[in-house]
Design a protein around this motif. Structure first.
Motif, PDB file in Angstrom:
ATOM      1  N   TRP A 154       0.831  -1.192   0.000  1.00 21.51           N
ATOM      2  CA  TRP A 154       0.000   0.000   0.000  1.00 21.51           C
ATOM      3  C   TRP A 154       0.877   1.258   0.000  1.00 21.51           C
ATOM      4  O   TRP A 154       0.604   2.205  -0.736  1.00 21.51           O
ATOM      5  N   ARG A 155       1.923   1.266   0.827  1.00 20.25           N
ATOM      6  CA  ARG A 155       2.811   2.444   0.893  1.00 20.25           C
ATOM      7  C   ARG A 155       3.510   2.676  -0.437  1.00 20.25           C
ATOM      8  O   ARG A 155       3.662   3.821  -0.874  1.00 20.25           O
ATOM      9  N   ILE A 156       3.953   1.593  -1.087  1.00 19.81           N
ATOM     10  CA  ILE A 156       4.587   1.732  -2.404  1.00 19.81           C
ATOM     11  C   ILE A 156       3.580   2.321  -3.393  1.00 19.81           C
ATOM     12  O   ILE A 156       3.888   3.266  -4.125  1.00 19.81           O
ATOM     13  N   GLY A 157       2.363   1.764  -3.425  1.00 17.50           N
ATOM     14  CA  GLY A 157       1.331   2.275  -4.324  1.00 17.50           C
ATOM     15  C   GLY A 157       0.991   3.719  -4.041  1.00 17.50           C
ATOM     16  O   GLY A 157       0.832   4.532  -4.961  1.00 17.50           O
ATOM     17  N   ASP A 158       0.907   4.084  -2.778  1.00 22.09           N
ATOM     18  CA  ASP A 158       0.613   5.463  -2.397  1.00 22.09           C
ATOM     19  C   ASP A 158       1.727   6.406  -2.845  1.00 22.09           C
ATOM     20  O   ASP A 158       1.463   7.497  -3.354  1.00 22.09           O
TER      21      ASP A 158
END
Length: 89
Positions: free
Chosen positions: A40-44
């Motif tokens: 999720w952090r990478i995508g964000d």
């Protein structure tokens, strides 16, 4: 040294096996949770950079190559997966 009766030994063994199974399940859940948070952090991060800096698809291709080079023993850093992570976020 005192020997355990056969049914005491069997009970003890079953208790220990259950403890090991529970611990392994807890570790798997914790690892899965951390991976989901990472994805999720990478995508964000990708979403924010694309919005703020106008990153295009070519940047994701380069990111995928560089992440795979740095973390060669890990799977999941393909270009397609980075797009999935972005969608997930």
């Amino acid at each position: 040294m005192t020997e355990l009766a056969p049914n005491e030994y069997s009970t003890t063994l079953n208790e220990l096996k259950a403890q090991v199974h529970r611990a392994r399940l807890q570790v798997q859940r914790a690892a899965n949770n951390e991976l989901l948070q990472l994805w999720w952090r990478i995508g964000d991060t990708i979403l924010r950079r694309q919005t703020e800096q106008g990153w295009g698809a070519q940047v994701l291709t380069r990111l995928a190559e560089d992440l795979r080079a740095e973390f060669s023993t890990m799977k999941g850093f393909s270009r397609a997966n980075l797009f999935y992570m972005r969608r997930f976020a």
